[in-house]
Design an enzyme around this catalytic site. Structure first.
Site, PDB file in Angstrom:
ATOM      1  N   LEU A 105      37.328  38.727  40.125  1.00  7.91           N
ATOM      2  CA  LEU A 105      38.470  39.370  39.441  1.00  7.91           C
ATOM      3  C   LEU A 105      38.281  40.802  38.971  1.00  7.91           C
ATOM      4  CD1 LEU A 105      39.036  36.172  36.858  1.00  7.91           C
ATOM      5  CD2 LEU A 105      40.534  37.036  38.697  1.00  7.91           C
ATOM      6  N   ASP A 106      39.334  41.358  38.868  1.00  7.18           N
ATOM      7  CA  ASP A 106      39.451  42.965  38.484  1.00  7.18           C
ATOM      8  C   ASP A 106      38.742  42.963  36.996  1.00  7.18           C
ATOM      9  OD1 ASP A 106      40.702  43.345  40.892  1.00  7.18           O
ATOM     10  OD2 ASP A 106      42.623  43.441  39.922  1.00  7.18           O
ATOM     11  N   LEU A 107      38.425  44.264  36.696  1.00 15.59           N
ATOM     12  CA  LEU A 107      37.726  44.420  35.488  1.00 15.59           C
ATOM     13  C   LEU A 107      38.729  44.101  34.201  1.00 15.59           C
ATOM     14  CD1 LEU A 107      35.624  46.049  33.541  1.00 15.59           C
ATOM     15  CD2 LEU A 107      36.896  48.039  33.970  1.00 15.59           C
ATOM     16  N   HIS A 188      42.593  43.671  45.242  1.00 19.21           N
ATOM     17  CA  HIS A 188      43.591  43.988  44.336  1.00 19.21           C
ATOM     18  C   HIS A 188      45.045  43.596  44.660  1.00 19.21           C
ATOM     19  CE1 HIS A 188      41.079  46.127  41.503  1.00 19.21           C
ATOM     20  NE2 HIS A 188      41.036  47.249  42.674  1.00 19.21           N
TER      21      HIS A 188
END
Length: 248
Positions: A105-107, A188
């Site tokens: 998962l993204d930051l 993304h």
């Protein structure tokens, strides 16, 4: 991180620092035990999760670990990072060799993550051909109109990968909120797809992977096994029934 397989006799030779010729009589005399069974086949295929003993001495014992975690904002999906806290930093207790993330998962994204030391399992879980569905709730800047549904279902071409995304199911939940179902995870991908529509993503939360829900999830089928509530940053081991959701 995939558990590599190899011949039993070569493992015994290396572990006991003896020659392959010296391994043969040990096998013939029933001195070698693999996963609770006395064995005599020198070519028997073993891996890093095989429990192996020789003449009563334990040479290898490693348990498979499968965990779920509720990732908070600001934690990076990595095993180590020089700046940010990582998902592994949230796991307390003794370090587990080979523990890694089965997906990312993204930051600034939140939600359900799976961790394991079983490379075969994580590879299968992430492979596009297995088509394990990931469910997300997304908040965006501008209103989401019905034309988004068809655009996401048709797929979008990204030059970076030189490929078109697999169909994405988009359900409008509110004016600026949608639920998405993906069976792949390009770089993304969700943010880029909404970016293609000129609609920046403000929040992204994964609440379900396959049949496993985080805190029930907004679309939870109450007859299915549900995850115990986990606050952000918390984790626990998967139950046997939950692990069974990902077995073919």
């Amino acid at each position: 991180m995939v558990a590599k397989r190899g011949r039993l006799d070569r493992f015994i030779s290396k572990a006991c620092q003896i020659s392959l010729r010296q391994v043969k009589p040990l096998l013939a005399q029933g001195q070698i035990c693999v996963d609770g069974q006395w064995v005599s086949d020198a070519a028997l295929q073993i891996d890093s999760f095989s429990t192996i003993s020789c003449q009563g001495q334990l040479l290898q014992e490693r348990q498979r670990v499968y965990r779920m975690l509720h990732k908070p904002v600001g934690v990076v999906s990595a095993t180590e990072d020089p700046i940010h806290r990582t998902v592994l930093d949230l796991i307390d207790g003794p370090a587990i060799p080979g523990l890694h993330l089965a997906g990312r998962l993204d930051l600034n994204s939140t939600g359900l993550m799976l961790l394991t030391n079983d490379g075969r399992w994580s590879k299968r879980l992430s492979a596009p051909e297995t088509k394990v569905a990931k469910h997300y709730r997304v908040g965006v800047t501008h209103p989401i109109t019905p034309d988004y549904i068809q655009a996401f279902a048709a797929g979008m071409y990204f030059e970076f990968e030189d490929s078109t995304t697999a169909p994405v199911i988009l359900t409008i939940v509110a004016d600026r909120v949608a639920d998405l179902v993906l069976t792949e995870g390009k770089y993304h991908q969700i943010k880029r797809m909404f970016g293609r529509m000129g609609n920046p993503v403000l929040s992204l939360h994964r609440f379900r992977i396959g049949g496993l829900y985080l805190n029930g999830g907004p679309d939870a089928d109450r007859t299915s096994p549900l995850a115990t509530d986990l606050a952000e940053g918390q984790w626990r081991d998967l139950t046997a029934s939950e692990l069974g959701l990902f077995v073919d």
